[in-house]
Design a protein around this motif. Structure first.
Motif, PDB file in Angstrom:
ATOM      1  N   TYR A   1     -10.726   8.783  -0.596  1.00 16.52           N
ATOM      2  CA  TYR A   1      -9.944   8.845  -1.823  1.00 16.52           C
ATOM      3  C   TYR A   1     -10.771   8.373  -3.008  1.00 16.52           C
ATOM      4  O   TYR A   1     -10.261   7.790  -3.941  1.00 16.52           O
ATOM      5  CB  TYR A   1      -8.684   7.979  -1.693  1.00 16.52           C
ATOM      6  CG  TYR A   1      -7.647   8.630  -0.832  1.00 16.52           C
ATOM      7  CD1 TYR A   1      -6.649   9.400  -1.394  1.00 16.52           C
ATOM      8  CD2 TYR A   1      -7.704   8.526   0.551  1.00 16.52           C
ATOM      9  CE1 TYR A   1      -5.712  10.026  -0.604  1.00 16.52           C
ATOM     10  CE2 TYR A   1      -6.769   9.144   1.345  1.00 16.52           C
ATOM     11  CZ  TYR A   1      -5.779   9.895   0.763  1.00 16.52           C
ATOM     12  OH  TYR A   1      -4.859  10.530   1.540  1.00 16.52           O
TER      13      TYR A   1
ATOM     14  N   SER B   1       0.842  -1.199   0.000  1.00 15.23           N
ATOM     15  CA  SER B   1       0.000   0.000   0.000  1.00 15.23           C
ATOM     16  C   SER B   1       0.871   1.241   0.000  1.00 15.23           C
ATOM     17  O   SER B   1       1.994   1.224   0.473  1.00 15.23           O
ATOM     18  CB  SER B   1      -0.936   0.008   1.211  1.00 15.23           C
ATOM     19  OG  SER B   1      -0.196   0.157   2.390  1.00 15.23           O
TER      20      SER B   1
ATOM     21  N   ASP C   1     -15.445   4.838  -0.212  1.00 19.85           N
ATOM     22  CA  ASP C   1     -14.279   3.961  -0.150  1.00 19.85           C
ATOM     23  C   ASP C   1     -14.714   2.492  -0.099  1.00 19.85           C
ATOM     24  O   ASP C   1     -14.106   1.632  -0.736  1.00 19.85           O
ATOM     25  CB  ASP C   1     -13.406   4.285   1.063  1.00 19.85           C
ATOM     26  CG  ASP C   1     -12.582   5.553   0.863  1.00 19.85           C
ATOM     27  OD1 ASP C   1     -12.379   5.969  -0.295  1.00 19.85           O
ATOM     28  OD2 ASP C   1     -12.127   6.125   1.874  1.00 19.85           O
TER      29      ASP C   1
ATOM     30  N   VAL D   1      -1.535   7.187   1.732  1.00 13.13           N
ATOM     31  CA  VAL D   1      -2.958   6.909   1.948  1.00 13.13           C
ATOM     32  C   VAL D   1      -3.219   6.599   3.417  1.00 13.13           C
ATOM     33  O   VAL D   1      -4.212   7.016   3.982  1.00 13.13           O
ATOM     34  CB  VAL D   1      -3.422   5.735   1.051  1.00 13.13           C
ATOM     35  CG1 VAL D   1      -4.822   5.313   1.420  1.00 13.13           C
ATOM     36  CG2 VAL D   1      -3.349   6.132  -0.407  1.00 13.13           C
ATOM     37  N   VAL D   2      -2.302   5.892   4.053  1.00 20.17           N
ATOM     38  CA  VAL D   2      -2.503   5.502   5.439  1.00 20.17           C
ATOM     39  C   VAL D   2      -2.368   6.706   6.368  1.00 20.17           C
ATOM     40  O   VAL D   2      -3.046   6.794   7.365  1.00 20.17           O
ATOM     41  CB  VAL D   2      -1.508   4.382   5.838  1.00 20.17           C
ATOM     42  CG1 VAL D   2      -1.681   3.993   7.279  1.00 20.17           C
ATOM     43  CG2 VAL D   2      -1.691   3.181   4.933  1.00 20.17           C
TER      44      VAL D   2
ATOM     45  N   ASN E   1      -4.481  -0.197  -0.708  1.00 20.17           N
ATOM     46  CA  ASN E   1      -4.567   1.094  -0.026  1.00 20.17           C
ATOM     47  C   ASN E   1      -5.795   1.189   0.868  1.00 20.17           C
ATOM     48  O   ASN E   1      -5.703   1.639   2.011  1.00 20.17           O
ATOM     49  CB  ASN E   1      -4.554   2.237  -1.036  1.00 20.17           C
ATOM     50  CG  ASN E   1      -3.206   2.394  -1.707  1.00 20.17           C
ATOM     51  OD1 ASN E   1      -2.188   1.992  -1.157  1.00 20.17           O
ATOM     52  ND2 ASN E   1      -3.214   2.935  -2.901  1.00 20.17           N
TER      53      ASN E   1
ATOM     54  N   LEU F   1     -14.267   2.387   6.823  1.00 22.27           N
ATOM     55  CA  LEU F   1     -14.126   3.230   5.643  1.00 22.27           C
ATOM     56  C   LEU F   1     -15.378   4.068   5.394  1.00 22.27           C
ATOM     57  O   LEU F   1     -16.477   3.681   5.773  1.00 22.27           O
ATOM     58  CB  LEU F   1     -13.883   2.351   4.409  1.00 22.27           C
ATOM     59  CG  LEU F   1     -12.590   1.553   4.369  1.00 22.27           C
ATOM     60  CD1 LEU F   1     -12.598   0.615   3.168  1.00 22.27           C
ATOM     61  CD2 LEU F   1     -11.393   2.480   4.307  1.00 22.27           C
TER      62      LEU F   1
ATOM     63  N   SER G   1      -5.471  -1.073   3.965  1.00 20.70           N
ATOM     64  CA  SER G   1      -4.600  -0.441   4.964  1.00 20.70           C
ATOM     65  C   SER G   1      -5.322   0.693   5.669  1.00 20.70           C
ATOM     66  O   SER G   1      -5.234   0.843   6.888  1.00 20.70           O
ATOM     67  CB  SER G   1      -3.341   0.119   4.304  1.00 20.70           C
ATOM     68  OG  SER G   1      -2.530  -0.926   3.851  1.00 20.70           O
ATOM     69  N   LYS G   2      -6.043   1.478   4.906  1.00 20.44           N
ATOM     70  CA  LYS G   2      -6.794   2.597   5.476  1.00 20.44           C
ATOM     71  C   LYS G   2      -7.859   2.086   6.439  1.00 20.44           C
ATOM     72  O   LYS G   2      -8.046   2.645   7.519  1.00 20.44           O
ATOM     73  CB  LYS G   2      -7.436   3.403   4.346  1.00 20.44           C
ATOM     74  CG  LYS G   2      -8.192   4.617   4.807  1.00 20.44           C
ATOM     75  CD  LYS G   2      -8.730   5.366   3.598  1.00 20.44           C
ATOM     76  CE  LYS G   2      -9.575   6.547   4.018  1.00 20.44           C
ATOM     77  NZ  LYS G   2     -10.111   7.283   2.870  1.00 20.44           N
ATOM     78  N   LYS G   3      -8.539   1.014   6.057  1.00 22.97           N
ATOM     79  CA  LYS G   3      -9.589   0.420   6.905  1.00 22.97           C
ATOM     80  C   LYS G   3      -9.004  -0.031   8.239  1.00 22.97           C
ATOM     81  O   LYS G   3      -9.598   0.186   9.294  1.00 22.97           O
ATOM     82  CB  LYS G   3     -10.230  -0.756   6.171  1.00 22.97           C
ATOM     83  CG  LYS G   3     -11.362  -1.414   6.904  1.00 22.97           C
ATOM     84  CD  LYS G   3     -11.929  -2.557   6.051  1.00 22.97           C
ATOM     85  CE  LYS G   3     -13.019  -3.292   6.763  1.00 22.97           C
ATOM     86  NZ  LYS G   3     -13.512  -4.417   5.941  1.00 22.97           N
TER      87      LYS G   3
ATOM     88  N   ARG H   1      -8.213   2.956  10.602  1.00 17.82           N
ATOM     89  CA  ARG H   1      -9.343   3.749  11.112  1.00 17.82           C
ATOM     90  C   ARG H   1     -10.137   2.944  12.130  1.00 17.82           C
ATOM     91  O   ARG H   1     -10.408   1.770  11.937  1.00 17.82           O
ATOM     92  CB  ARG H   1     -10.285   4.142   9.966  1.00 17.82           C
ATOM     93  CG  ARG H   1      -9.695   5.183   9.043  1.00 17.82           C
ATOM     94  CD  ARG H   1     -10.647   5.522   7.919  1.00 17.82           C
ATOM     95  NE  ARG H   1     -12.005   5.826   8.359  1.00 17.82           N
ATOM     96  CZ  ARG H   1     -12.448   7.037   8.660  1.00 17.82           C
ATOM     97  NH1 ARG H   1     -11.632   8.055   8.613  1.00 17.82           N
ATOM     98  NH2 ARG H   1     -13.698   7.226   9.022  1.00 17.82           N
TER      99      ARG H   1
ATOM    100  N   THR I   1      -6.091   9.297   7.111  1.00 16.31           N
ATOM    101  CA  THR I   1      -7.168   8.313   7.106  1.00 16.31           C
ATOM    102  C   THR I   1      -8.552   8.935   7.094  1.00 16.31           C
ATOM    103  O   THR I   1      -9.520   8.247   6.848  1.00 16.31           O
ATOM    104  CB  THR I   1      -7.051   7.381   8.328  1.00 16.31           C
ATOM    105  OG1 THR I   1      -7.064   8.185   9.493  1.00 16.31           O
ATOM    106  CG2 THR I   1      -5.800   6.552   8.260  1.00 16.31           C
TER     107      THR I   1
END
Length: 163
Positions: free
Chosen positions: A88, A76, A126, A80-81, A110, A122, A113-115, A118, A84
């Protein structure tokens, strides 16, 4: 060019097979169409032959390219991380519309990783893009490796866990 029987990917729709070529008379002008069946969605589209180059239609990847897909799923982008809170969706939609399987894999990596970063998951856009990206890759894996839908989803999940 393409012919009946070819396995292809149509951006934002996923992978399918060209099942037929049809000629239609539209306003007195004969036009040739590729008939493409998308097995994952059970959808058939008719794509005008004259617009194929601009449409982004491409052949499915070769099985030996799956390692690149696996790598893209497990990698990822750090930027992006970091942020958060911001969705995107536009960037991800652009990547998904490219029709490139590595772009779709990058969206999955991505957003996964973001999920994880947080507490509350998301944003809705997302989540939609994550689902679209997974379906896009699943449809291609089903044709490349003759995976079932579940086997293709397992391939994605196994490689995302390495991230």
């Amino acid at each position: 060019m393409f012919k009946v029987g070819d396995s292809v990917v149509y951006p934002y729709h996923g992978a399918g097979k060209i099942t037929d070529m049809e000629e239609k008379d539209i306003l007195g002008q004969k036009m040739s169409y590729f008939v493409v069946f998308f097995p994952l969605n059970h959808v058939t589209l008719m794509l005008p032959e004259k617009n194929i180059e601009e449409s982004g239609l491409r052949r499915i990847i070769d099985a030996d390219q799956l390692e690149e897909v696996a790598h893209a799923l497990s990698t990822s982008a750090p930027s992006v991380v970091k942020d958060t809170a911001r969705p995107y969706s536009k960037e991800n939609e652009t990547l998904l519309k490219s029709g490139n399987i590595l772009d779709a894999a990058s969206v999955i990596a991505n957003l996964t990783s973001k999920k994880c970063a947080r507490n509350n998951g998301l944003h809705m856009e997302d989540r939609k893009n994550l689902d679209r990206a997974k379906q896009f890759i699943v449809s291609e894996l089903m044709l490349v490796k003759k995976f079932t839908e579940d086997e293709a989803m397992t391939f994605i999940d196994e490689h995302c866990q390495e991230a």
